[in-house]
Design a protein around this motif. Structure first.
Motif, short mmCIF file in Angstrom:
data_model
loop_
_atom_site.label_atom_id
_atom_site.label_comp_id
_atom_site.label_asym_id
_atom_site.label_seq_id
_atom_site.Cartn_x
_atom_site.Cartn_y
_atom_site.Cartn_z
N MET A 28 54.33 -4.20 40.49
CA MET A 28 53.04 -5.02 40.86
C MET A 28 52.43 -5.60 40.04
N ARG A 46 56.54 -3.51 43.37
CA ARG A 46 56.54 -4.43 44.64
C ARG A 46 57.85 -4.62 45.14
N GLY A 65 58.76 -1.87 47.72
CA GLY A 65 57.50 -1.02 47.47
C GLY A 65 57.89 0.23 46.85
N LYS A 107 45.67 -12.75 61.08
CA LYS A 107 45.13 -11.82 60.12
C LYS A 107 44.05 -12.87 59.41
N SER A 110 40.85 -10.17 53.66
CA SER A 110 41.65 -9.35 52.66
C SER A 110 43.12 -9.11 53.30
N GLU A 111 43.14 -8.63 54.35
CA GLU A 111 44.30 -8.49 55.17
C GLU A 111 45.22 -9.73 55.21
N ASP A 113 45.19 -11.94 52.80
CA ASP A 113 45.58 -12.19 51.53
C ASP A 113 46.81 -11.28 51.05
N HIS A 114 46.76 -9.90 51.47
CA HIS A 114 47.85 -8.98 51.36
C HIS A 114 49.20 -9.31 52.12
N ALA A 115 49.08 -9.88 53.30
CA ALA A 115 50.30 -10.56 54.15
C ALA A 115 50.81 -11.66 53.44
N GLU A 117 50.56 -12.17 50.21
CA GLU A 117 51.49 -11.65 48.98
C GLU A 117 52.83 -11.15 49.36
N ARG A 118 52.75 -10.32 50.35
CA ARG A 118 53.99 -9.61 50.82
C ARG A 118 54.99 -10.58 51.37
N HIS A 121 56.46 -12.11 48.38
CA HIS A 121 57.71 -11.36 47.66
C HIS A 121 59.00 -11.36 48.61
#
Length: 135
Positions: A28, A46, A65, A107, A110-111, A113-115, A117-118, A121
């Motif tokens: 990560m 990650r 992950g 979304k 922060s949800e 942002d996380h989505a 980022e994923r 990846h």
């Protein structure tokens, strides 16, 4: 070259167990390589490509992950999901990315942002898969 013991485990299976020369882990906080004698560390994994090097051969595994622990001249990666690059269904992987992109609109904060980022990846894994398919 000195070797060390490596276990790659997911809830479904023991994907790899044996002595290796090096393992490159998608962390990560950035990718990191583990060699024999590595300092003890625990790191979040990650989604990405994990590379196992033994005797000059490289085996690439997709991990989605998990957690990596280096201790006592051994590395254990507890992956949420693990698949060898050769076994992955590239069409299904592309479909998963398309579904992830469609769900971004649902979304926020922060949800979101996380989505994103994923999704990034997964897209970088797809780029590696596409490059591998050409060789």
């Amino acid at each position: 070259m000195a070797t060390f013991h490596f276990d790659l485990v997911s809830p479904e299976k023991l994907a790899f167990s044996g002595d290796v020369d090096q393992v490159d882990v998608p962390g990560m906080e950035g990718d990191f390589g583990v060699l024999a004698g590595h300092a003890p560390v625990v790191a979040a994994v990650r989604p990405g490509i994990l590379t196992i090097t033994t005797g000059g051969t490289h085996q690439k595994m997709i991990v989605l992950g998990g957690l990596a622990e280096v201790s006592d001249n051994r590395l254990t990666v507890l992956a949420d999901v693990v698949t060898s690059v050769q076994e992955v269904d590239r069409a299904q992987f592309a479909e998963t990315i398309a579904e992830m992109e469609e769900k971004l609109a649902e979304k926020e904060g922060s949800e979101l942002d996380h989505a994103i980022e994923r999704l990034d990846h997964f897209k970088s894994i797809q780029n590696i898969l596409n490059a591998t398919a050409m060789h």
